[in-house]
Design a protein around this motif. Structure first.
Motif, short mmCIF file in Angstrom:
data_model
loop_
_atom_site.label_atom_id
_atom_site.label_comp_id
_atom_site.label_asym_id
_atom_site.label_seq_id
_atom_site.Cartn_x
_atom_site.Cartn_y
_atom_site.Cartn_z
N GLN A 1 0.65 -1.05 -0.06
CA GLN A 1 -0.01 0.09 -0.01
C GLN A 1 1.06 1.17 -0.12
N ILE A 2 2.07 1.39 0.80
CA ILE A 2 2.68 2.53 0.72
C ILE A 2 3.44 2.45 -0.55
N VAL A 3 4.13 1.52 -1.20
CA VAL A 3 4.44 1.60 -2.53
C VAL A 3 3.50 2.22 -3.29
N ASN A 4 2.31 1.60 -3.45
CA ASN A 4 1.22 2.14 -4.38
C ASN A 4 0.89 3.68 -4.26
N ALA A 5 1.01 4.30 -2.75
CA ALA A 5 0.38 5.57 -2.49
C ALA A 5 1.75 6.43 -3.07
N PHE A 6 3.08 6.18 -2.85
CA PHE A 6 3.92 6.93 -3.06
C PHE A 6 4.92 6.60 -4.23
N GLY A 7 4.74 5.47 -4.91
CA GLY A 7 5.75 5.20 -6.11
C GLY A 7 6.81 4.41 -5.73
N THR A 8 7.42 3.97 -6.72
CA THR A 8 8.74 3.21 -6.57
C THR A 8 9.84 4.18 -6.31
N LYS A 9 9.66 5.58 -6.39
CA LYS A 9 10.85 6.43 -6.03
C LYS A 9 11.40 6.33 -4.60
N ILE A 10 10.29 5.64 -3.78
CA ILE A 10 10.67 5.64 -2.27
C ILE A 10 11.42 4.12 -1.85
N LYS B 1 14.41 20.17 12.69
CA LYS B 1 13.58 21.16 12.76
C LYS B 1 12.12 20.97 11.90
N GLU B 2 12.72 20.35 10.74
CA GLU B 2 11.48 20.20 9.75
C GLU B 2 10.60 19.02 10.34
N ARG B 3 10.96 17.83 10.85
CA ARG B 3 10.19 17.06 11.63
C ARG B 3 9.39 17.48 12.65
N LEU B 4 10.07 18.21 13.51
CA LEU B 4 9.28 18.97 14.65
C LEU B 4 8.07 19.81 14.31
N LYS B 5 8.31 20.72 13.15
CA LYS B 5 7.47 21.56 12.75
C LYS B 5 6.22 20.81 12.28
N ALA B 6 6.24 19.52 11.58
CA ALA B 6 5.36 18.64 11.04
C ALA B 6 4.44 18.10 12.02
N GLN B 7 4.89 18.16 13.38
CA GLN B 7 4.19 17.23 14.40
C GLN B 7 3.45 18.08 15.25
N ALA C 1 10.62 9.88 4.76
CA ALA C 1 10.58 10.69 5.80
C ALA C 1 10.40 12.11 5.04
N LYS C 2 11.47 12.64 4.11
CA LYS C 2 11.42 13.72 3.28
C LYS C 2 10.38 14.22 2.87
N ILE C 3 9.46 13.32 2.29
CA ILE C 3 8.26 13.43 1.35
C ILE C 3 7.36 13.66 2.41
N ILE C 4 7.08 13.05 3.50
CA ILE C 4 6.03 13.23 4.46
C ILE C 4 6.08 14.44 5.53
N PHE C 5 7.39 14.68 5.88
CA PHE C 5 7.64 15.85 6.68
C PHE C 5 7.90 17.21 6.03
N ASN C 6 7.69 17.04 4.61
CA ASN C 6 7.69 18.53 3.99
C ASN C 6 6.28 18.53 3.23
N ASP C 7 5.27 17.84 3.39
CA ASP C 7 3.98 17.76 2.64
C ASP C 7 3.20 17.22 3.79
N GLU C 8 2.03 17.98 4.06
CA GLU C 8 0.97 17.81 5.02
C GLU C 8 0.02 16.68 4.40
N GLY C 9 -0.26 17.15 3.13
CA GLY C 9 -1.13 16.06 2.38
C GLY C 9 -0.52 14.50 2.45
N GLU C 10 0.77 14.53 2.22
CA GLU C 10 1.27 13.25 1.91
C GLU C 10 1.43 12.68 3.35
N ARG C 11 1.59 13.43 4.46
CA ARG C 11 1.80 12.88 5.98
C ARG C 11 0.15 12.32 6.17
N LEU C 12 -0.82 12.98 5.87
CA LEU C 12 -1.98 12.57 6.08
C LEU C 12 -2.22 11.16 5.25
#
Length: 188
Positions: free
Chosen positions: A48-57, A148-154, A70-81
């Motif tokens: 499911q994760i590979v389907n959702a985010f593609g083979t780039k991960i 800091k980016e990780r904390l900002k996303a939490q 982590a870089k994807i989800i901590f920089n984009d709230e939609g991807e984190r959700l």
């Protein structure tokens, strides 16, 4: 008694959870450890994760590269959700399978996943931002900017203070003493 422990990254919740579980002789269920196992190739979660985010991960071994993800989800709230919606289903089910009468659930997203609903008591572990940043940098071997980016996303500490039954302040102070105090407060 089922105790839920939460807090943002770098707060020291896992250290606190380990000490509390040892003192009470409770089973410790760590949500992060469950997620790591779900990342294995062939698992439904992996697919499911590979389907959702593609083979780039994926790395060269076709394993999920947690750093890239982590870089994807901590920089984009939609991807984190998106990842949270996938993750909650699997992790919550697994935690519910593992939970026993005397358990501690160590879950960064305890409230967001609604795992607090199966807990008798909830404890939030918080720490000063500078301390959390240093801990994240050391633990994950990343630069300050990334920490800091990780904390900002939490969620902010106020979120944890409002929701939890008890608060532990973990600014490099005596956790053993705080564990003893919390045991007296919760009546175990």
């Amino acid at each position: 008694m089922i105790i839920g422990i939460t807090g943002s990254s770098g707060s020291g919740k896992t250290t606190f959870s380990n000490i509390l579980a040892q003192k009470l002789k409770y089973k410790l269920i760590n949500a992060d450890e469950i997620v790591k196992k779900l990342y294995n190739k062939g698992e439904d979660y992996y697919k499911q994760i590979v389907n959702a985010f593609g083979t780039k991960i994926l790395n060269e071994n076709q394993e999920i590269d947690r750093e890239i993800l982590a870089k994807i989800i901590f920089n984009d709230e939609g991807e984190r959700l998106k990842i949270n919606n996938i993750t909650f289903k699997y992790v919550v089910d697994e935690i519910k399978k593992q939970v026993e009468k005397n358990s501690i659930i160590d879950a960064p997203l305890l409230f967001e996943s609604k795992l607090n609903n199966i807990c008798d008591v909830t404890i939030s572990v918080i720490a000063d931002e500078k301390i959390k940043i240093k801990r994240i940098m050391k633990r994950d071997n990343i630069e300050e900017k990334n920490a800091k980016e990780r904390l900002k996303a939490q969620a902010k500490d106020e979120f944890y203070k409002e929701k939890a039954d008890f608060i532990i302040y973990n600014n490099n102070c005596n956790l053993e003493k705080q564990v003893e105090e919390i045991i007296l407060k919760i009546g175990e």
